[in-house]
Design a protein around this motif. Structure first.
Motif, PDB file in Angstrom:
ATOM      1  N   SER A  69       6.347  40.813   4.523  1.00 12.81           N
ATOM      2  CA  SER A  69       7.801  40.632   4.383  1.00 12.81           C
ATOM      3  C   SER A  69       8.450  40.045   5.626  1.00 12.81           C
ATOM      4  N   ASN A  70       7.624  39.684   6.610  1.00 14.22           N
ATOM      5  CA  ASN A  70       8.179  39.036   7.802  1.00 14.22           C
ATOM      6  C   ASN A  70       7.343  37.809   8.164  1.00 14.22           C
ATOM      7  N   LEU A  71       6.816  37.165   7.142  1.00 16.70           N
ATOM      8  CA  LEU A  71       5.847  36.094   7.388  1.00 16.70           C
ATOM      9  C   LEU A  71       6.145  34.815   6.615  1.00 16.70           C
ATOM     10  N   ILE A  72       5.773  33.695   7.247  1.00 17.18           N
ATOM     11  CA  ILE A  72       5.684  32.415   6.527  1.00 17.18           C
ATOM     12  C   ILE A  72       4.232  31.969   6.683  1.00 17.18           C
ATOM     13  N   VAL A  73       3.570  31.715   5.576  1.00 18.09           N
ATOM     14  CA  VAL A  73       2.218  31.158   5.646  1.00 18.09           C
ATOM     15  C   VAL A  73       2.327  29.680   5.280  1.00 18.09           C
ATOM     16  N   ARG A  74       1.715  28.835   6.064  1.00 20.00           N
ATOM     17  CA  ARG A  74       1.831  27.387   5.836  1.00 20.00           C
ATOM     18  C   ARG A  74       1.179  26.976   4.513  1.00 20.00           C
ATOM     19  N   ASP A  75       1.582  25.798   4.043  1.00 19.05           N
ATOM     20  CA  ASP A  75       1.084  25.318   2.739  1.00 19.05           C
ATOM     21  C   ASP A  75      -0.424  25.090   2.739  1.00 19.05           C
ATOM     22  N   GLU A  76      -0.986  24.817   3.935  1.00 19.11           N
ATOM     23  CA  GLU A  76      -2.444  24.591   4.016  1.00 19.11           C
ATOM     24  C   GLU A  76      -3.196  25.917   3.923  1.00 19.11           C
ATOM     25  N   GLY A  77      -2.485  27.017   4.011  1.00 20.80           N
ATOM     26  CA  GLY A  77      -3.137  28.324   3.939  1.00 20.80           C
ATOM     27  C   GLY A  77      -3.748  28.734   5.259  1.00 20.80           C
ATOM     28  N   PHE A  78      -4.743  29.591   5.209  1.00 25.96           N
ATOM     29  CA  PHE A  78      -5.327  30.150   6.426  1.00 25.96           C
ATOM     30  C   PHE A  78      -6.844  30.036   6.385  1.00 25.96           C
ATOM     31  N   ARG A  79      -7.409  29.325   7.375  1.00 24.05           N
ATOM     32  CA  ARG A  79      -8.872  29.182   7.444  1.00 24.05           C
ATOM     33  C   ARG A  79      -9.431  30.393   8.180  1.00 24.05           C
ATOM     34  N   GLY A  80      -9.784  31.375   7.419  1.00 26.26           N
ATOM     35  CA  GLY A  80     -10.300  32.599   7.991  1.00 26.26           C
ATOM     36  C   GLY A  80     -10.043  33.745   7.027  1.00 26.26           C
ATOM     37  N   ALA A  81      -9.974  34.957   7.581  1.00 26.33           N
ATOM     38  CA  ALA A  81      -9.831  36.147   6.749  1.00 26.33           C
ATOM     39  C   ALA A  81      -8.489  36.822   6.988  1.00 26.33           C
ATOM     40  N   ILE A  82      -7.790  37.080   5.898  1.00 18.63           N
ATOM     41  CA  ILE A  82      -6.590  37.910   5.973  1.00 18.63           C
ATOM     42  C   ILE A  82      -7.038  39.333   5.643  1.00 18.63           C
ATOM     43  N   ILE A  83      -6.672  40.262   6.498  1.00 19.29           N
ATOM     44  CA  ILE A  83      -6.998  41.674   6.233  1.00 19.29           C
ATOM     45  C   ILE A  83      -5.684  42.379   5.917  1.00 19.29           C
ATOM     46  N   GLU A  84      -5.547  42.786   4.669  1.00 19.67           N
ATOM     47  CA  GLU A  84      -4.303  43.448   4.269  1.00 19.67           C
ATOM     48  C   GLU A  84      -4.439  44.951   4.439  1.00 19.67           C
ATOM     49  N   ILE A  85      -3.552  45.531   5.244  1.00 16.92           N
ATOM     50  CA  ILE A  85      -3.497  46.992   5.344  1.00 16.92           C
ATOM     51  C   ILE A  85      -2.290  47.391   4.511  1.00 16.92           C
ATOM     52  N   GLY A  86      -2.578  47.703   3.249  1.00 17.66           N
ATOM     53  CA  GLY A  86      -1.503  47.926   2.287  1.00 17.66           C
ATOM     54  C   GLY A  86      -1.773  49.134   1.423  1.00 17.66           C
ATOM     55  N   THR A  87      -1.628  48.939   0.110  1.00 19.53           N
ATOM     56  CA  THR A  87      -1.695  50.084  -0.814  1.00 19.53           C
ATOM     57  C   THR A  87      -2.990  50.893  -0.711  1.00 19.53           C
TER      58      THR A  87
END
Ligand SMILES: Cc1cc2nc3c(=O)[nH]c(=O)nc-3n(C[C@H](O)[C@H](O)[C@H](O)COP(=O)(O)OP(=O)(O)OC[C@H]3O[C@@H](n4cnc5c(N)ncnc54)[C@H](O)[C@@H]3O)c2cc1C
Length: 300
Positions: A69-87
């Protein structure tokens, strides 16, 4: 795809909790952003430690997110791993006046648990749509309260992969600031000290603050809340409005007509639209008032 990394990741983390080529627009409240190579949703501290160790071992860049909720991810996305600490990491426990929750717990739920136990001090956080981990990292605050007021300590993974406890004081919490990113900490849980209060009064305050948000903020559109930090001595929204930028749009991104401090995704914006709009707003406000706006929102 890094085959060895992926195989080892699957040996440590349930396959249901690993996705590849995952569209980030599904995971951030601005609803923009291209694919992440890997999207991992661990469900224990050990799994988070393992995922990070593997990323480091195989040189896979990684980034931690909560509710996005405080992020902008670029249109090219992310080359790597997103680790979500969520539900998957969202347990909340209340003991006496102390609330301890895993970093993935949504703030509203933590605030409601506090209210149900007649504990006051978290009302301010009820309407902030982030996780506890994100709120600690950002020292989130609203309506005169901030995490700094209630935080006692956090459990984090440090840069050496060890799980340690850090006292709130050592996080150097300031206006939308903590040392979490600088120290490369990953927040696992947080403990807050609250005060005994009246359940009905707490409930009422939370309802009042929610009503204020609905009245003042463009909650009907995707956004990341206030786009800019408050410059000292000014209000970002007022400067933007005075610069004649209320309703100013680039592609599908717009300076909200309801609250000029919010950039909204009003019609299928790309990350590029939003970032161009932010740049233009900063430039015009600087030209007219000599004030440099700094983004509160983080760009990935
Ligand atoms: C409609 C709306 C209203 C908002 N109102 C407010 C407000 O009143 N006050 C306010 O302060 N904010 C507000 N925000 C912004 C946002 O909700 C907060 O900054 C929130 O604390 C972010 O939490 P998150 O879980 O979404 O973090 P994310 O956006 O996922 O991440 C934010 C940062 O924290 C880091 N991070 C997240 N989790 C962890 C973790 N476990 N360990 C280490 N780093 C982590 C990320 O790497 C990133 O740098 C608002 C946003 C929206 C969309």
């Amino acid at each position: 795809m890094n085959k060895d990394f992926f195989e080892q990741l699957n040996a440590k983390i349930d396959s249901d909790n690993i996705k590849t080529n995952e569209q980030m627009k599904e995971h951030i409240t601005f609803r923009v952003g291209g694919p992440a190579d890997y999207y991992i949703t661990p469900n224990s501290n050990e799994q988070i430690v393992s995922a990070i160790k593997l990323c480091k071992k195989y040189d896979v860049p990684f980034y931690i997110i909560g509710n996005g909720s405080n992020l902008i991810v670029r249109d090219e996305g992310f080359r790597g791993a997103i680790i979500e600490i969520g539900t998957n990491m969202s347990e909340i426990t209340v003991e006496g006046n102390t609330v301890t929750a895993q970093a993935g717990a949504i703030l509203a739920k933590v605030a409601v648990s506090a209210m149900e136990n007649s504990l006051t001090g978290m009302e301010f956080a009820h309407g902030i749509p982030g996780t506890l981990g994100g709120a600690v990292t950002m020292n989130a605050g609203a309506y005169g309260g901030e995490m700094k007021d209630i935080l006692v300590s956090v459990q984090v993974i440090n840069d050496d992969g060890e799980i340690i406890t850090v006292a709130a004081n050592d996080l150097k919490l300031g206006y939308r600031y903590s040392v979490v990113p600088k120290e490369h900490y990953v927040v696992l849980s947080a403990t807050m000290q609250l005060k005994e209060g009246d359940k009905e009064a707490i409930k009422e305050t939370m309802a009042e603050l929610s009503a204020k948000r609905r009245e003042k903020q463009p909650l009907e559109y995707p956004s990341a809340g206030s786009t800019f930090k408050r410059p000292e001595g000014y209000f970002a929204g007022k400067l933007i409005e005075d610069a004649g930028l209320k309703g100013y749009a680039v592609g599908g991104a717009m300076v909200s007509k309801k609250h000029s401090g919010f950039v909204i995704n009003y019609d299928g914006a790309t990350a590029e639209d939003i970032l161009t709009l932010i740049d233009n707003v900063r430039e015009k406000v600087y030209e007219q008032f000599g004030v440099e706006l700094e983004t509160e929102v983080k760009v990935l």
